[in-house]
Design an enzyme around this catalytic site. Structure first.
Site, PDB file in Angstrom:
ATOM      1  NE  ARG A 311       1.450   0.680   1.442  1.00  0.00           N
ATOM      2  CZ  ARG A 311       1.073  -0.604   1.532  1.00  0.00           C
ATOM      3  NH1 ARG A 311       1.363  -1.455   0.579  1.00  0.00           N
ATOM      4  NH2 ARG A 311       0.409  -1.019   2.574  1.00  0.00           N
ATOM      5  CB  ALA A 526      -4.039  -0.064   2.234  1.00  0.00           C
ATOM      6  CD  GLU A 727      -3.054   0.353  -2.774  1.00  0.00           C
ATOM      7  OE1 GLU A 727      -2.587   1.476  -2.581  1.00  0.00           O
ATOM      8  OE2 GLU A 727      -3.073  -0.532  -1.904  1.00  0.00           O
TER       9      GLU A 727
END
Ligand code: FES
Ligand code: FES
Lengths: 775, 166
Positions: A311, A526, A727
């Site tokens: 990521r 996520a 996030e």
């Protein structure tokens, strides 16, 4: 409709009265035992003698479980089975669990855990990124490289080039509730587990594996966590497995919670990185090619480091269209805590790499950084997605370095709006005036954007289930696979359910996440919680509403589409019923009032070996302007003001989303300023308590803090067209570091780049000030 | 050897016998009296999750030895509401949604009650933020927390005399 309303967290009345229960608050049976781990004091050593006699003899101790007592040794790894519950003959970091004490009280267990007589034979320990790199200590056998275009050629042919490097510190989660688990043995050897985890199914899997039981013999329940931030995605495994093993051995309920110091010594943190860059650009600051070297400190075991580092690579472009890029990622094995998931999951580190490049390039060409950023942005999304049959459109389609089309880019419009609402340019001029007039206190300002990809990069994790019951009285009982850690998931999902039935949210009971109700769940991670679980709940509610509509339609001889659920009432063919009346009628007509729902995210495909595909369903966007002041003599600093404009799509709950955005920014800014992890040269973590590890306090929050939501629906068909929000706002904190860089630059004559490293503690700020002043 | 003390906890006088003189007030509340609303965040006086009122003043219960407070009046988060009526600070935390995960919330609420009673922060947000800095919130719900304290402080100064402040 209940969605889109700014309702407070569902449990708020329980929190303010102290009734909300966390694991450590659950009343336990009187015969419950308490566990503590005995920890390694060395970073890397052979254990030649492990004498547990004194531990066994300590008051209150019921049992001691050492490495020789477990065969096979249970594994706690969430990925590649490389994390035995207890160190077996060799310790790999200072804090490595070596044995389990089982005692009558928490205190007795902890006291006894200190009494082991251990003889170590030290082995070479790799503590830093540089040491691990020099020793070629890699996971996956070596670096992973992805590329697009030809970065080396583009750099060689560029009018200007520059090189640089940024150190990026890790971060302790510091969830206010420490890790905890409680295991209750059941008849026939079954186990019920209460765990503070973001991933109940993983706990179920690890406990059943450890006990040699099928998964159906283990049930895991999670009502809530006192914060998670990724730190409870895999790090709770050890506690639950240890309790399960001890519960089987003793036949008694077992509980374990880490004290703060133990928690910080044992558990993994955000990955520290060093990112080296080599950039070719033109005089206007257009980037022609970049080579990134991403070096990640992964700690002693793999844990989730591989997808985290992926990521980081996937966010090396952030908001910028760079046609020639090469990213080489080294996943380095070190003798430190096994770095793990943390809000953003590597994305923040990757993004900081390219933001640092933009800052450096803007400095080198002497242009306004926002202009340079804009000159490199992806193109703005038009009204319509490009027609796939049109070959010319396909050719022009802009793609990321991993070849995913960027079709939803909104940062031109979003930053323009933020630039205006924050009076960025006027304040920039004001900052320059201030700096000209003040010698000691220097100000800086910066605007940075965020483009964050939403979906798990392991494609199969992008699924969720839900279970919805409607009882005879019309009350709704809701269960799904997501866990609540303060992000407001339960509230949002309840709003989705209430909207599905056209009833008030107070009629929906949100219950603890339970592997016995919804199986095979993915971690709540996520940022996907409401995207996945919201859709699954919606599917279940749609099924139930469909059954009710069909039933009423038949009675009234109309089509089911004409049955309307709204305001707690149901209208059909001129008649109107209360929702509970309809339920009572349906019950008597023997209609099933329970349904499951399932959702799998569409459109995603990802080849991680090649680094190509569409790993994300969509991107979430945002931008922040931070203004800071530094004292150039002491390095002290403050964030004076922050303005944020963030894209949550059509928000499911604006109040909760605003809270996530503010909290994310503050945590992100903390990561890059005050939060410093220090290991000594023997590999012992010195910052293992809040006395030495500083997270932002109430007074650290920017004095002026303006947060607004971008108004625009998600182009993709997500739940009510909302966007994930857990996030992405974290990375808005990067603007604070860039503003500090700007303030440091103002201490010099503009010829030397500050080269500010992260976290920008007063010491690092002072070093950068020295650099630009040439002292 | 057992150590006896008397505490008035949330208005109820209790005789308590301790087997260990080192028991903190926090452990006494949580583990022996099952008042688990008061949270343990660090157990070393640095996070504020365990804030209670001892004789009306806010203190970290993890740093207070139970024995050294013999005779004291203790108010915990469980003792703040009057029946079903929330204390104005509690009501303000709900109204302003001054929380995310809620783990710091009992400590924040108790600290806010103490701060308002101290009468030094008034309704100045900057001083409130300073005065609340001993209570960490990792979720950084600081905006909501500040708004809640401000709203409660305002409400409690305007209705002074009609309702007790703690
Ligand atoms: S638990 Fe008492 S201050 Fe943290
Ligand atoms: S609400 Fe989570 S720590 Fe404050």
């Amino acid at each position: 409709m209940s969605v889109a309303k700014p309702l407070p967290h569902d449990a708020a009345p329980l929190h303010v009265t102290g009734q909300a229960r966390y694991i450590d608050d659950i009343p336990v049976p009187a015969n419950t035992l308490h566990l503590a781990f005995g920890l390694s004091e060395r970073a890397h050593a052979k254990v030649t003698v492990l004498d547990l006699g004194p531990v066994r003899a300590a008051p209150g101790v019921v049992a001691v479980i050492g490495p020789d007592d477990l065969s096979p040794m249970p594994d706690c790894s969430p990925s590649i089975h490389d994390e035995p519950l207890l160190a077996m003959g060799e310790v790999h970091y200072a804090g490595h669990p070596m044995f389990i004490v089982v005692a009558e009280s928490h205190l007795a267990a902890r006291r006894a855990a200190r009494l082991a007589m251990v003889t170590y034979e030290d082995l070479p320990a790799l503590i830093t990124i540089e040491q691990a790199l020099a020793a070629n200590s890699h996971f996956e056998g070596g670096p992973v490289t992805w590329q697009i275009g030809d970065a080396a050629a583009a750099i060689a042919g560029a009018p200007r080039v520059l090189k640089g490097s940024i150190e990026i510190g890790g971060q302790e989660h510091f969830y206010l509730e420490g890790q905890a688990a409680l295991v209750l043995p059941q008849e026939g050897g079954d186990m019920v587990v209460h765990s503070s985890t973001q991933h109940p199914t993983e706990i179920q899997h690890k406990v059943s594996e450890a006990l040699g039981l099928p998964m159906n013999a283990v049930r895991v329940e999670v009502r809530r966590m006192g914060g998670g931030f990724g730190g409870k995605e895999s790090q709770g495994n050890h506690l639950a497995v240890a309790c399960a093993v001890a519960a089987r051995a003793t036949g008694r309920p077992c509980k374990m919670r880490y004290d703060r110091d133990d928690d910080m010594m044992i558990t993994g943190k955000r990955h520290a990185f060093r990112i080296d860059y080599h950039v070719g650009h033109d005089d206007r600051g257009r980037i022609l090619g970049v080579e990134f070297l991403q070096l990640a400190q992964c700690g002693w075991s793999a844990d989730l480091s591989l997808p985290v580092c992926d990521r980081a690579m996937l966010h090396a472009d952030n908001a910028y269209l760079i046609e020639n890029m090469r990213i080489e990622s080294h996943r380095l094995r070190t003798n430190t805590q096994s770095a793990t998931a943390y809000r953003g999951f590597g994305g923040p580190q990757g993004m900081l790499g390219i933001e640092r490049v933009l800052d450096h390039v803007a400095f080198a060409v002497g242009r306004e950084p926002l202009e340079v950023r804009r000159a490199n942005f992806y193109g703005e999304a038009g009204g319509q997605p490009p027609d796939p049959r049109d070959i010319s459109a396909q050719k022009k389609q802009q793609v990321t370095p991993y070849r995913m089309p960027v079709e939803d880019f909104i940062l031109h419009g979003l930053t323009a709006r933020l630039e205006e609402s924050s009076a960025y340019l006027a304040r920039k001029a004001e900052v320059a005036r201030w700096n000209a007039a003040n010698d000691v206190l220097k100000k800086g300002i910066a605007l940075t954007p965020v483009k964050f990809g939403i979906s798990f990069t392991l494609t199969w994790l992008n699924q969720a289930g839900a279970l919805v019951h409607v009882y005879q009285d019309g009350s709704v009982h809701l269960n799904h696979g997501g866990t609540e850690m303060g992000q407001g998931l339960f509230q949002k999902v309840a709003q989705v359910a209430a909207s599905g039935f056209g009833i008030g949210v107070e009629r929906v009971k949100i219950t603890a996440t339970d592997t016995g109700k919804v199986p095979n769940t993915s971690a709540t991670a996520a940022s996907s919680g409401s995207d996945l679980n919201g859709m699954a709940v919606k599917a279940a509610c749609d099924t139930l509403r469909g059954r009710l509509a069909e039933f009423l339609a038949e009675r009234h001889q109309v089509s089911p589409a004409e049955v309307l659920f709204e305001g707690g009432r149901v209208a059909v063919g001129g008649a109107e019923y209360g929702f509970d009346e309809v339920i009572a009628m349906a019950y008597q007509a023997r209609i099933s009032l329970s349904a499951t729902g399932f959702y799998a995210t569409p459109k995603i495909t990802w080849d991680r070996v090649k680094g190509q595909g569409r790993p994300f369903f969509y991107f979430a966007y945002g931008a922040a302007v931070s203004e800071v002041v530094i004292d150039r003599l002491t390095g002290e600093n403050r964030i004076l003001r922050c303005d944020i404009l963030h894209d949550a799509g059509a928000s499911l709950n604006p109040a909760i989303d605003m809270g996530q955005i503010e909290g994310g920014y503050v945590q992100g800014a903390g990561w890059l300023t005050t939060e410093e992890l220090v290991w000594d040269d023997r590999g012992r973590l010195r910052t293992h308590a809040p006395s030495t590890y500083k997270i932002p306090a109430c007074s650290d929050r920017p004095r002026v803090f303006n947060v607004a939501l971008w108004e625009g629906a998600n182009r993709e068909e997500t739940v009510y067209r909302s966007k994930a929000v857990g996030e992405p706002p974290f990375m808005l904190g990067i603007s604070a570091l860039m503003a500090l860089s700007d303030a440091v630059a103002a201490c010099g004559d503009g010829t030397v780049y500050p080269d500010l490293q992260a976290p920008a503690t007063p010491e690092r700020i002072l070093a950068a000030v020295k650099r630009v002043r040439g002292d | 050897m057992s150590h006896d003390l008397t505490l008035t906890i949330n208005g109820t006088r209790q005789q308590i016998a301790l087997d260990d003189p080192r028991v903190t007030l926090l452990d006494l509340l949580r583990e022996r009296l099952h008042l688990t609303g008061t949270k343990k965040g660090c157990d070393r006086g640095q996070c504020g999750a365990c804030t209670v009122l001892i004789d009306g003043r806010r203190q970290n219960a993890c740093l207070a030895l139970a024995l050294s407070h013999d005779g004291a009046e203790i108010t915990t988060i469980e003792g703040l509401a009057e029946g079903d009526t929330l204390h104005p600070v509690q009501a303000a935390f709900v109204a302003e949604d001054g929380m995310q995960c809620g783990y710091c919330t009992p400590g924040q609420v108790m600290s806010a009650v103490g701060l308002i009673a101290e009468g030094r922060a008034g309704t100045d947000p900057e001083r409130i933020r300073e005065g609340m800095s001993g209570n960490l919130c990792r979720c950084a719900a600081y905006s909501g927390i500040t708004r809640a304290v401000l709203a409660a402080a305002e409400e409690m100064t305007t209705t002074k005399g009609e309702r007790k402040t703690a």
